[in-house]
Design a protein around this motif. Structure first.
Motif, PDB file in Angstrom:
ATOM      1  N   UNK A  87      27.228  27.807  49.984  1.00  0.00           N
ATOM      2  CA  UNK A  87      26.147  28.543  49.344  1.00  0.00           C
ATOM      3  C   UNK A  87      26.449  28.682  47.851  1.00  0.00           C
ATOM      4  N   UNK A  88      25.415  28.820  47.031  1.00  0.00           N
ATOM      5  CA  UNK A  88      25.667  29.188  45.639  1.00  0.00           C
ATOM      6  C   UNK A  88      26.345  30.554  45.571  1.00  0.00           C
ATOM      7  N   UNK A  89      27.034  30.804  44.464  1.00  0.00           N
ATOM      8  CA  UNK A  89      27.781  32.054  44.286  1.00  0.00           C
ATOM      9  C   UNK A  89      27.337  32.722  42.988  1.00  0.00           C
ATOM     10  N   UNK A  90      27.131  34.038  43.071  1.00  0.00           N
ATOM     11  CA  UNK A  90      26.844  34.839  41.872  1.00  0.00           C
ATOM     12  C   UNK A  90      27.954  35.860  41.712  1.00  0.00           C
ATOM     13  N   UNK A  91      28.438  36.001  40.495  1.00  0.00           N
ATOM     14  CA  UNK A  91      29.391  37.049  40.144  1.00  0.00           C
ATOM     15  C   UNK A  91      28.751  37.953  39.092  1.00  0.00           C
ATOM     16  N   UNK A  92      28.774  39.263  39.344  1.00  0.00           N
ATOM     17  CA  UNK A  92      28.284  40.255  38.393  1.00  0.00           C
ATOM     18  C   UNK A  92      29.455  41.155  38.022  1.00  0.00           C
ATOM     19  N   UNK A  93      29.659  41.350  36.732  1.00  0.00           N
ATOM     20  CA  UNK A  93      30.763  42.176  36.238  1.00  0.00           C
ATOM     21  C   UNK A  93      30.185  43.253  35.332  1.00  0.00           C
ATOM     22  N   UNK A  94      30.563  44.497  35.581  1.00  0.00           N
ATOM     23  CA  UNK A  94      30.147  45.616  34.738  1.00  0.00           C
ATOM     24  C   UNK A  94      31.211  46.703  34.830  1.00  0.00           C
ATOM     25  N   UNK A  95      31.358  47.490  33.762  1.00  0.00           N
ATOM     26  CA  UNK A  95      32.387  48.525  33.787  1.00  0.00           C
ATOM     27  C   UNK A  95      31.942  49.700  34.660  1.00  0.00           C
ATOM     28  N   UNK A 115      15.504  54.659  35.511  1.00  0.00           N
ATOM     29  CA  UNK A 115      15.247  53.299  35.010  1.00  0.00           C
ATOM     30  C   UNK A 115      16.358  52.852  34.070  1.00  0.00           C
ATOM     31  N   UNK A 116      17.586  53.217  34.413  1.00  0.00           N
ATOM     32  CA  UNK A 116      18.705  52.858  33.553  1.00  0.00           C
ATOM     33  C   UNK A 116      18.950  51.352  33.598  1.00  0.00           C
ATOM     34  N   UNK A 117      19.190  50.801  32.448  1.00  0.00           N
ATOM     35  CA  UNK A 117      19.577  49.396  32.315  1.00  0.00           C
ATOM     36  C   UNK A 117      20.869  49.344  31.527  1.00  0.00           C
ATOM     37  N   UNK A 118      21.900  48.771  32.115  1.00  0.00           N
ATOM     38  CA  UNK A 118      23.234  48.773  31.514  1.00  0.00           C
ATOM     39  C   UNK A 118      23.729  47.347  31.297  1.00  0.00           C
ATOM     40  N   UNK A 119      24.650  47.170  30.347  1.00  0.00           N
ATOM     41  CA  UNK A 119      25.171  45.818  30.078  1.00  0.00           C
ATOM     42  C   UNK A 119      26.061  45.311  31.204  1.00  0.00           C
ATOM     43  N   UNK A 120      25.961  44.028  31.464  1.00  0.00           N
ATOM     44  CA  UNK A 120      26.774  43.382  32.494  1.00  0.00           C
ATOM     45  C   UNK A 120      27.003  41.933  32.075  1.00  0.00           C
ATOM     46  N   UNK A 121      27.778  41.250  32.876  1.00  0.00           N
ATOM     47  CA  UNK A 121      27.980  39.818  32.677  1.00  0.00           C
ATOM     48  C   UNK A 121      27.793  39.136  34.022  1.00  0.00           C
ATOM     49  N   UNK A 122      27.119  37.995  34.011  1.00  0.00           N
ATOM     50  CA  UNK A 122      26.958  37.296  35.287  1.00  0.00           C
ATOM     51  C   UNK A 122      27.294  35.825  35.143  1.00  0.00           C
ATOM     52  N   UNK A 123      27.819  35.289  36.236  1.00  0.00           N
ATOM     53  CA  UNK A 123      28.084  33.860  36.352  1.00  0.00           C
ATOM     54  C   UNK A 123      27.478  33.363  37.658  1.00  0.00           C
ATOM     55  N   UNK A 124      27.062  32.102  37.624  1.00  0.00           N
ATOM     56  CA  UNK A 124      26.404  31.510  38.782  1.00  0.00           C
ATOM     57  C   UNK A 124      26.930  30.093  38.975  1.00  0.00           C
ATOM     58  N   UNK A 125      27.317  29.789  40.209  1.00  0.00           N
ATOM     59  CA  UNK A 125      27.790  28.443  40.530  1.00  0.00           C
ATOM     60  C   UNK A 125      26.952  27.886  41.668  1.00  0.00           C
ATOM     61  N   UNK A 220      22.386  33.593  48.410  1.00  0.00           N
ATOM     62  CA  UNK A 220      23.571  33.433  47.570  1.00  0.00           C
ATOM     63  C   UNK A 220      24.675  34.377  48.038  1.00  0.00           C
ATOM     64  N   UNK A 221      25.922  33.915  47.956  1.00  0.00           N
ATOM     65  CA  UNK A 221      27.076  34.794  48.126  1.00  0.00           C
ATOM     66  C   UNK A 221      27.275  35.559  46.828  1.00  0.00           C
ATOM     67  N   UNK A 222      27.443  36.871  46.932  1.00  0.00           N
ATOM     68  CA  UNK A 222      27.445  37.710  45.733  1.00  0.00           C
ATOM     69  C   UNK A 222      28.742  38.503  45.626  1.00  0.00           C
ATOM     70  N   UNK A 223      29.296  38.504  44.406  1.00  0.00           N
ATOM     71  CA  UNK A 223      30.522  39.249  44.112  1.00  0.00           C
ATOM     72  C   UNK A 223      30.234  40.240  42.990  1.00  0.00           C
ATOM     73  N   UNK A 224      30.671  41.468  43.194  1.00  0.00           N
ATOM     74  CA  UNK A 224      30.551  42.501  42.169  1.00  0.00           C
ATOM     75  C   UNK A 224      31.951  42.895  41.743  1.00  0.00           C
ATOM     76  N   UNK A 227      34.756  41.582  43.886  1.00  0.00           N
ATOM     77  CA  UNK A 227      34.778  41.958  45.304  1.00  0.00           C
ATOM     78  C   UNK A 227      33.539  41.402  45.992  1.00  0.00           C
ATOM     79  N   UNK A 228      33.745  40.841  47.180  1.00  0.00           N
ATOM     80  CA  UNK A 228      32.611  40.277  47.914  1.00  0.00           C
ATOM     81  C   UNK A 228      31.634  41.386  48.262  1.00  0.00           C
ATOM     82  N   UNK A 229      30.377  41.215  47.853  1.00  0.00           N
ATOM     83  CA  UNK A 229      29.363  42.249  48.017  1.00  0.00           C
ATOM     84  C   UNK A 229      28.347  41.871  49.079  1.00  0.00           C
ATOM     85  N   UNK A 230      28.518  40.685  49.653  1.00  0.00           N
ATOM     86  CA  UNK A 230      27.657  40.280  50.753  1.00  0.00           C
ATOM     87  C   UNK A 230      26.687  39.173  50.387  1.00  0.00           C
ATOM     88  N   UNK A 231      25.872  38.826  51.369  1.00  0.00           N
ATOM     89  CA  UNK A 231      24.818  37.828  51.193  1.00  0.00           C
ATOM     90  C   UNK A 231      23.587  38.508  50.619  1.00  0.00           C
TER      91      UNK A 231
END
Length: 288
Positions: A87-95, A115-125, A220-224, A227-231
């Motif tokens: 499956x494709x993989x998504x990684x989301x990183x935020x403090x 309606x908070x919107x905060x900075x993050x970083x994401x990668x997708x494979x 997609x397999x998702x990591x936060x 850490x694996x956060x699920x499908x």
């Protein structure tokens, strides 16, 4: 001036064997990095002095710092181990402040409907690929009652203050657009307790109906934060911005209405006029 960002000897991705990660900076500027998802600086971070051993799921955030210069942009890479490549993989990183803190963390129970919107970083494979799409993004919660579920839907926004103002990638191949302002990492909504894919199934059934717009779907397999956060279901966000991009029309020309009464963009005048016309039509007359 601004310091140039450090380079990584290996890009984020899915790996099977441990390795040593090297960081480099032009002109040998000092590099500081973190493994706790926080933005690095010269007071709460680790000074890079030798290669970093990577043998388990790890997030490395690094920036170069030079006296009397603006620090470089932070570079973030996530390294995942032993993830099946089906499956494709998504990684989301935020403090932690962006995710969990009471003040405005999007996952804090007091903020679920803010309606908070905060900075993050994401990668997708893509599956079987270690070449990531990698960029800054804004992160917000998505959905209604499902915000109380253990898995929470998230929207990712491309904005210039996070990096680029568009995600320039065909996440759904030729079925989707070539660029997006936002998309959804969805928990399957109210199907979270059920089959987990019925909404996506219906979307795929009707996607060839030319008169309808249907949100593209991909599991997609998702990591936060490593850490694996699920499908999750990767979904297009159908709104006025999506329609403007797809049909190359000004967003201000779009009347976008949800559930018949909620005006999201523009006006409901044309819809009300049409509805009133149909309701008042004399249906008993064959000539009507």
């Amino acid at each position: 001036g601004e310091t140039s960002s450090p380079s990584f000897s290996k890009l984020g991705g899915v790996y099977q064997e441990e390795f040593l990660l090297e960081l480099n900076s032009s002109n040998n500027y000092k590099i500081y990095y973190t493994t706790n998802f926080e933005e690095p600086n010269d007071t709460n971070s680790i000074l890079y002095e030798s290669p970093i051993p990577i043998s388990k799921n790890t997030v490395i955030r690094a920036r170069a710092i030079r006296d009397d210069f603006i620090p470089s942009h932070t570079v973030t890479h996530t390294y995942i181990f032993n993830e099946p490549k089906n499956l494709p993989v998504i990684s989301i990183v935020a403090d932690s402040f962006s995710l969990w803190q009471k003040q405005r963390g999007i996952f804090h129970q007091n903020n679920l409907y803010e309606r908070y919107e905060n900075p993050a970083h994401f990668q997708y494979w893509e599956k079987n690929s270690n070449f990531p799409i990698s960029c800054g993004a804004g992160i917000r919660l998505h959905g209604g009652a499902t915000r109380f579920y253990p898995q929470k839907s998230m929207r990712l926004y491309a904005k210039s203050k996070y990096g680029e103002d568009l995600f320039s990638y065909r996440f759904w191949g030729n079925e989707g657009l070539k660029e997006y302002e936002k998309f959804i990492v969805r928990n399957a909504g109210q199907d979270w307790f059920g089959a987990f894919f019925r909404d996506g199934l219906v979307t795929n059934i009707v996607k060839d109906f030319k008169a309808l717009d249907a949100a593209a779907f991909k599991p997609v397999s998702t990591y936060l934060n490593g850490e694996y956060w699920g499908l999750f279901n990767l979904r297009e966000r159908l709104d006025e911005d999506y329609l403007a991009l797809k049909y190359d029309i000004p967003v201000e020309s779009i009347n976008y209405i949800e559930t018949y009464t909620t005006i999201k963009n523009g006006t409901n005048y044309d819809m009300v006029t049409m509805t009133d016309s149909v309701i008042s039509m004399e249906m008993s007359n064959n000539e009507a």
